[in-house]
Design an enzyme around this catalytic site. Structure first.
Site, PDB file in Angstrom:
ATOM      1  CB  THR A 263      -0.851   0.049   1.285  1.00 56.04           C
ATOM      2  OG1 THR A 263       0.007   0.392   2.391  1.00 56.04           O
ATOM      3  CG2 THR A 263      -1.568  -1.249   1.553  1.00 56.04           C
ATOM      4  CG  ASP A 264       1.361   5.901  -1.035  1.00 54.42           C
ATOM      5  OD1 ASP A 264       1.227   6.673  -1.982  1.00 54.42           O
ATOM      6  OD2 ASP A 264       2.296   6.007  -0.199  1.00 54.42           O
ATOM      7  CD1 TRP A 265       2.071   7.334   5.862  1.00 58.27           C
ATOM      8  CD2 TRP A 265       4.195   6.786   5.510  1.00 58.27           C
ATOM      9  NE1 TRP A 265       2.752   7.535   7.030  1.00 58.27           N
ATOM     10  CE2 TRP A 265       4.060   7.216   6.840  1.00 58.27           C
ATOM     11  CE3 TRP A 265       5.458   6.400   5.067  1.00 58.27           C
ATOM     12  CZ2 TRP A 265       5.128   7.254   7.729  1.00 58.27           C
ATOM     13  CZ3 TRP A 265       6.537   6.458   5.949  1.00 58.27           C
ATOM     14  CH2 TRP A 265       6.364   6.870   7.270  1.00 58.27           C
TER      15      TRP A 265
END
Ligand code: GLC
Length: 710
Positions: A263-265
């Site tokens: 995932t992104d942050w």
């Protein structure tokens, strides 16, 4: 290890170890004085030694010597599973190259590949195993600060750069000691955020998604990238981080991707804010069911997924699958046998900023610059009296966003470089934007270089803007200089296509230098004094007004197009206060020489399935200086079952031409070039007329036609 050993390892792992394996910890969590100050639930994280030893991946970097210790610590857990160390190595590690939007203007994927190869060598020797790059989001709106990370608005060119970057980062394969596993991002269509506003929503037809936005991610996957990062935005009203159509149907089943999805942050936690998950447990379950393998910094896989699996044992195989994908990647990289494989502080010391790397950084900076206007004022002559002014004249950081391992002091400043290049410099003593002092100095000099644009801090993530004009102080300086008749070279240092329409009429030359990286000073001076020639061409349209955005060359025609020969018509698609056209179009760029195009030829006027068409155009250097001309070829399908773009880039080539020399640029059109995605998600070609165009940019084009017949 062989697969059987990996299977046995998975069977030995406890559930806690599995949940830690799909969790990513920040490198700073390993430091003794660590205090969590993250966004999202990780703010409350209790970091203990067990977590430090079992976290599957680590984001961030410490000094190379520290990384060796860290990698040994992370491989000392119960099953001795090494951690994967990941970092945003976007346009260089310590040797920083131009921002991707600048480097893209070289139209030279081979150069992009070389810069990524250098970045990989410096980063891997420093202990990093994987990079969150390339960012291949297609962008049509410079209000979005992250446009600087992209390669622009064209699907064809973005795909070429995506492929080159993945190959550059990974080198001969992720098993090599100097390879950096590539994580393509942000999947998908993050560059289409509405109004150019960061973290905003996106919405488009599936046809548009397929035909325009997905090409570059596909190219990265086909080039063998080993990771894919989910985007913050929604795709068809489902956040990318839990979008099963995107992550499973398209990525895995259609494209055959067998790597790791991260995932992104904190984007897993953001499923709650998106209103598709009630809590962290539901967010974790939805992400796992969609195909996410690593949770970057939300903590929900670590803290909440275990309970969800206790309530619903059908999720267990999905967790095991995610863990296995991560173990396989580590195994591919040889980290089980050698957890510190590739980490070599002594080698890092020799590689970082070595002459060869600096030379490539200089070359890339030269080739990224785009000459947008030149009324015979550039190149400057040695000894030229030059006043330097403007809000960016004193800015020391010209590395660009996403360059935190770089140091602006690694390269000489713009002013030092101009002096070394032979300028007889007039430098304002007080303030580079003091109108009175600058005008007084300009009276005594032959030219004023007005360094303007935007500081690095106003670009990249979380830096969307509604106003793209130059700073008021720069415009005021420009007006004053124009009024007194001074010659002005506008040097634009920026991470996006700023609105230059106020400035353009007031200056004699415009050089778009972007953020050129470590060798910024030297490269700008080289181009201004002609030691290097500006040869770049824009890969993003420059608007006249922010109100035109999003603005891009490959737009759909409308039912009421504004026709060049009928500009006075009012009941057509137009503005009453601004032309439709960009100030500078996609593909545009001047040089210190000039070129003439002639003799567009097609090898046939009719082509059938499986046949190819040869297109050629002659290009002559009509100036007094040798140069490299980027010749572009576009296609248009003037009538089809769905509306088609007015033109699409389908080929380009660079010609090195001496003064007076003429060469032929040749393009081979295949059936693949004629294809599009229809509304039934089929990629196909339709019989009928096609218009083929060739020229120096997306507006100045020679045209001809052919028929594709079945
Ligand atoms: C950021 C960015 C992403 C980056 C990640 C790790 O929020 O969206 O591009 O790779 O976090 O730094």
């Amino acid at each position: 290890m062989i697969q059987r050993e990996l299977d046995e390892l998975l069977n030995r792992m406890t559930q806690e170890e599995k949940l830690a394996q799909v969790f990513q910890l920040a490198a700073c969590c390993y430091e003794d004085d660590f205090e969590p100050d993250f966004t999202g639930p990780m703010r409350e994280i209790e970091v203990n030694d067990t977590l430090r030893k079992t976290a599957g991946t680590v984001i961030g970097a410490l000094e190379p010597e520290e990384m060796l210790k860290l990698q040994k610590l992370c491989a000392s857990g119960p099953n001795r599973i090494p951690a994967l160390f990941m970092l945003d190595v976007i346009h260089g590690f310590r040797t920083i190259f131009p921002i991707p939007l600048g480097l893209a203007c070289s139209w030279d994927p081979e150069l992009m590949g070389r810069t990524c190869r250098i970045a990989a060598k410096e980063a891997r020797a420093s202990g990093i195993h994987a990079t969150f790059a390339p960012m291949v989001d297609l962008v049509r709106d410079s209000r979005w600060g992250r446009v600087m990370e992209s390669t622009g608005e064209d699907p064809y060119l973005n795909a070429e750069f995506a492929k080159a970057a993945v190959k550059g980062f990974q080198g001969r394969g992720v098993g090599e000691k100097d390879s950096l596993a590539s994580c393509v991002k942000h999947f998908a269509a993050y560059g289409a955020v509405e109004s150019g506003r960061e973290y905003n929503t996106t919405d488009m037809s599936r046809g548009m998604l397929r035909d325009v936005y997905l090409d570059s991610y596909r190219a990265a996957v086909d080039a063998g990238c080993r990771l894919v990062m989910t985007a913050f935005n929604i795709v068809e009203r489902v956040p990318a981080t839990c979008n099963k159509w995107l992550l499973d149907t398209v990525l895995r089943k259609e494209w055959g991707f067998d790597g790791v999805v991260i995932t992104d942050w904190n984007s897993m936690n953001e499923l709650i804010a998106h209103s598709v998950a009630e809590d962290g447990g539901e967010a974790a379950q939805k992400a796992l069911e969609a195909g996410v393998d690593i949770d970057m910094m939300s903590g929900h896989y670590l803290f909440d997924l275990g309970r969800r699996i206790e309530e619903n044992s059908s999720l267990q195989p999905l967790l095991d699958q995610a863990v296995m994908r991560i173990l396989k990647l580590k195994n591919e990289m040889g980290l089980f046998e050698e957890p510190t494989r590739g980490t070599d502080p002594e080698l890092a010391g020799r590689l970082i900023l070595c002459e060869e790397h600096r030379a490539t950084a200089l070359e890339a900076a030269h080739k990224s610059m785009v000459l947008l206007k030149n009324e015979k004022v550039l190149p400057l002559k040695a000894g030229c009296k030059v006043t330097i002014a403007g809000t960016m004249a004193g800015q020391r950081n010209l590395l660009g966003g996403w360059s935190f391992m770089g140091n602006p002091e690694d390269g000489i400043s713009l002013i030092e470089a101009l002096g070394s290049a032979g300028a007889d410099l007039f430098i304002p003593e007080s303030d580079f934007t003091d109108i009175e002092e600058v005008c007084r100095l300009a009276e005594k000099s032959e030219v004023t270089v007005l360094a303007c644009g935007e500081p690095v801090e106003e670009t990249a993530e979380a830096n969307s803007k509604t106003c793209l004009r130059l700073k008021d102080r720069d415009l005021a300086l420009l007006r004053a200089l124009k009024k007194q008749g001074s010659k002005v070279v506008l040097l634009v240092l920026a991470g996006r296509a700023l609105v230059l329409s106020d400035a353009e009429p007031l200056c004699d030359a415009v050089l778009q230098a972007w953020f050129p990286g470590t060798e910024a000073g030297r490269a700008i001076a080289d181009v201004l004094f002609g030691a290097a020639q500006p040869e770049g061409k824009l890969t993003i349209s420059f608007p006249r007004e922010e109100g035109q955005l999003p603005l891009y060359y490959n737009s759909f025609r409308t039912g009421r197009p504004q026709l060049p020969e009928k500009k006075e018509e009012i009941y057509v698609s137009h503005y009453i206060d601004c032309p439709n056209e960009p100030l500078y179009p996609f593909g545009f760029g001047l040089s210190y020489t000039s070129y003439a195009y002639s003799d567009l030829k097609l090898s046939a006027k009719k082509v059938h399935p499986e046949e190819t068409l040869r297109v050629s155009v002659k290009v002559k250097n009509t100036g007094e200086r040798a140069g490299r001309e980027i010749v572009q070829m576009y296609l248009c399908d003037p009538c089809g079952s769905v509306v088609r773009p007015v033109k699409q880039l389908r080929g380009y080539t660079s010609l090195e031409l001496c003064p007076g020399e003429e060469k032929e640029a040749v393009f081979i059109i295949t059936e693949e070039d004629l294809m599009f995605w229809d509304n039934e998600e089929c990629r196909r070609v339709e019989p009928g007329r096609f218009i083929v165009m060739a020229g120096p940019d997306s507006e100045r084009l020679m045209k001809d036609e052919f028929v594709y017949a079945v």
